[in-house]
Design a protein around this motif. Structure first.
Motif, short mmCIF file in Angstrom:
data_model
loop_
_atom_site.label_atom_id
_atom_site.label_comp_id
_atom_site.label_asym_id
_atom_site.label_seq_id
_atom_site.Cartn_x
_atom_site.Cartn_y
_atom_site.Cartn_z
N ASN A 174 -13.52 5.38 9.26
CA ASN A 174 -12.20 5.43 8.63
C ASN A 174 -12.26 6.40 7.45
OD1 ASN A 174 -10.93 3.59 10.35
ND2 ASN A 174 -11.58 1.85 9.12
N ARG B 232 -2.73 6.08 3.11
CA ARG B 232 -3.31 5.28 4.19
C ARG B 232 -4.60 5.92 4.69
NH1 ARG B 232 -2.61 7.27 9.30
NH2 ARG B 232 -1.23 9.05 9.55
N GLU B 233 -5.39 5.11 5.39
CA GLU B 233 -6.62 5.62 5.99
C GLU B 233 -6.31 6.34 7.30
OE1 GLU B 233 -9.14 2.23 6.46
OE2 GLU B 233 -10.00 2.45 4.46
N ASN B 234 -7.24 7.19 7.73
CA ASN B 234 -7.15 7.88 9.01
C ASN B 234 -8.42 7.61 9.80
OD1 ASN B 234 -4.64 9.93 8.98
ND2 ASN B 234 -5.50 9.75 6.92
N GLN C 69 4.55 0.21 1.27
CA GLN C 69 4.70 -0.58 2.47
C GLN C 69 4.06 -1.94 2.26
OE1 GLN C 69 2.81 2.07 5.33
NE2 GLN C 69 4.80 2.74 6.10
N ARG D 242 2.24 -5.32 3.12
CA ARG D 242 1.28 -5.72 4.15
C ARG D 242 1.82 -6.89 4.97
NH1 ARG D 242 -1.96 -4.61 -0.48
NH2 ARG D 242 -3.28 -2.77 -0.14
N SER E 96 0.84 -1.19 0.00
CA SER E 96 0.00 0.00 0.00
C SER E 96 0.88 1.24 0.00
CB SER E 96 -0.93 0.02 1.22
OG SER E 96 -0.19 0.00 2.42
N PRO F 247 -8.06 7.40 1.95
CA PRO F 247 -7.05 8.30 1.39
C PRO F 247 -7.60 9.11 0.23
CG PRO F 247 -6.64 6.04 0.72
CD PRO F 247 -7.73 5.99 1.74
N GLN G 8 2.19 4.67 1.28
CA GLN G 8 2.26 5.25 2.62
C GLN G 8 1.42 6.52 2.73
OE1 GLN G 8 5.96 7.23 4.06
NE2 GLN G 8 5.98 5.63 5.62
N SER G 9 1.48 7.37 1.74
CA SER G 9 0.69 8.60 1.77
C SER G 9 -0.78 8.35 1.48
CB SER G 9 1.24 9.60 0.75
OG SER G 9 1.16 9.07 -0.57
#
Length: 357
Positions: free
Chosen positions: A84, A25-27, A180, A182, A20, A87, A22-23
Motif C-alpha cells: 500500500n 488515501r492509500e494506493n 470522507q 469511515r 479521512s 498518501p 480524500q486526496s
C-alpha cells in the motif's frame, strides 16, 4: 459465548479519528517476483513452469546463459508482491510489502525477495522491493505425522520497498478539502459540518463546510489560508458521532455485539433443545470349545433422548441493560442466542439491523 454491549451510541471523537482526507488515501501496488535461498521448500519447476521461465530471464539479465540446461533447483519460488502506497509518500521513503507464493512452494521461511518492481493501477512503477522475507508460521513433518501453525507460504518484508515515483496529485494544489467518513451517517456528517463552520466563523468570519451526503463533507479553502495549517486545525476538532442501531453476530466465534440504540418490542421466547444420542456397542460372541461354530458379532444399539430447556422468557428491550439481562437469563449456548435473535428479527420485534458474519 461472548455477549458484548456497545455504549453509548453518541461518542465524542476527533475528526481525524472518524474521517479521512480524500486526496490522502492509500494506493495499492502489485508486482511479480522471485524468492531465493529456500531450504528445499521452493517450487518444483516442472509443476510451476513460470518459475523456471522467470529464473532463466533473471539469469540472462545478469549475463548468465542458460541455453540447453535444465534446472532442478528447489530453493526458489515465484511470489506475488503487494503493498500500500501511503498518501503524500516521497521518493526514497520505505514501505512494507507482503509476499505470497504462486506455485507449489511449501514454505518461504528463510527466503530473500530479489528486486521486484511494484506498479499501480495505471501501469506505472512506483516502488522497488527487495529484502528478507519474515514468515510467522511454521511447519514440521515426519514419516507418520506433521504439525503446522500459521501460514508458511506468505510473509512480509518490513521496510522492503523503496518508493521511486511520486503520486501526480499535490495536496496544496487543490481548492478545497474533501473529508470522507469511515462510517457513513447523515447525523455525523451534518454535525461535523456544523462544528467546522463554528470554528471557521470564529477564525475566518464565514462558513466553509458543507455536508454533501452521509459520507462526504466538502471544505472550501478560505482566502490566504494555508491548506496544511487548515487541515491540522480541523482534524483536531471534536464532534459527536452517531451510529445506527445494529446487532453484529459472528457465528464462527459466537461473539454477539449489541449497540446502545437496539430496542426489542415485548416478545415471549421459548427455547428448547432435543438431543438424540445413538451409541453402537457390538458384542463379540465366541463359540463353545471344540465345536464347529464361528465367532460372530452381535449388534447392540443404545439410543438416548434428552430434551432440555422449554422455558418461556419475556424479553422487553426498552434499554440495553434490560435486553442483555433478558438474553443472559435464558441460559443458552451461543448458537441458541443467535437463533433467538434471528427469530426475533423475523418476528419484527428487533428494531435494529442484524449483521451476520
Amino acid at each position: 459465548m461472548l455477549l458484548l454491549a456497545v455504549e453509548p451510541a453518541f461518542a465524542i471523537s476527533r475528526i481525524k479519528d472518524v474521517a479521512s482526507l480524500q486526496s490522502g488515501r492509500e494506493n495499492q501496488l502489485i508486482g511479480y517476483g522471485l524468492v531465493v535461498g529456500l531450504q528445499g521448500t521452493g517450487d518444483s519447476l516442472r509443476s510451476s513452469p513460470f518459475t523456471e521461465q522467470s529464473l532463466r530471464a533473471m539469469l540472462q539479465n545478469l549475463g548468465i546463459s542458460t541455453q540447453g540446461g535444465e534446472s532442478r533447483s528447489k530453493n526458489i519460488a515465484a511470489v506475488l508482491v503487494t503493498a500500500n502506497l501511503p498518501p503524500f509518500a516521497s521518493p526514497g521513503s520505505r514501505i512494507d510489502v507482503t509476499v505470497g507464493s504462486l506455485g507449489d512452494s511449501t514454505s518461504l521461511r528463510g527466503g530473500t525477495l530479489v528486486m521486484t518492481s511494484l506498479s499501480g493501477a495505471d501501469g506505472q512503477i512506483y516502488a522497488v522491493a527487495q529484502g528478507s522475507v519474515v514468515v510467522t508460521g511454521f511447519s514440521a513433518q515426519g514419516q507418520a505425522s506433521s504439525v503446522q501453525q500459521g501460514v508458511t507460504t506468505a510473509g512480509r518484508v518490513p521496510n522492503g520497498a523503496i518508493i521511486e515515483r511520486e503520486l501526480p496529485a499535490k495536496f496544496k494544489d487543490g481548492v478545497n478539502l474533501t473529508l470522507q467518513l469511515r462510517n457513513p451517517d447523515f447525523s455525523t456528517a451534518v454535525g461535523m459540518a456544523d462544528t467546522i463552520n463554528r470554528y471557521a466563523s470564529h477564525r475566518y468570519g464565514g462558513r466553509i463546510a458543507e455536508a454533501r451526503d452521509s459520507q462526504t463533507v466538502v471544505i472550501d479553502r478560505p482566502k490566504m489560508a494555508d491548506l496544511a495549517k487548515l487541515m491540522a486545525d480541523i482534524e483536531n476538532l471534536e464532534i459527536q458521532t452517531d451510529t445506527p442501531a445494529r446487532v453484529v453476530v459472528n457465528e464462527r466465534t459466537g461473539t454477539i455485539v449489541i449497540g446502545q440504540d437496539v430496542r426489542i418490542a415485548p416478545v415471549a421466547v421459548s427455547f428448547g433443545t432435543l438431543t438424540v444420542q445413538v451409541t453402537e456397542a457390538p458384542k463379540v460372541v465366541q463359540p463353545e470349545p471344540f465345536s464347529r461354530g464361528e465367532t460372530a458379532v452381535e449388534p447392540n444399539t443404545e439410543i438416548q433422548v434428552q430434551q432440555n430447556g422449554g422455558s418461556v422468557a419475556l424479553l422487553n428491550g426498552s434499554n440495553l441493560r434490560s435486553l442483555v439481562s433478558g438474553l443472559n437469563s435464558i441460559g443458552v449456548k451461543p448458537d441458541g442466542i443467535i437463533s433467538i435473535l434471528q427469530g426475533i428479527k423475523s418476528a419484527g420485534a428487533l428494531q435494529a439491523e442484524l449483521v451476520l458474519q
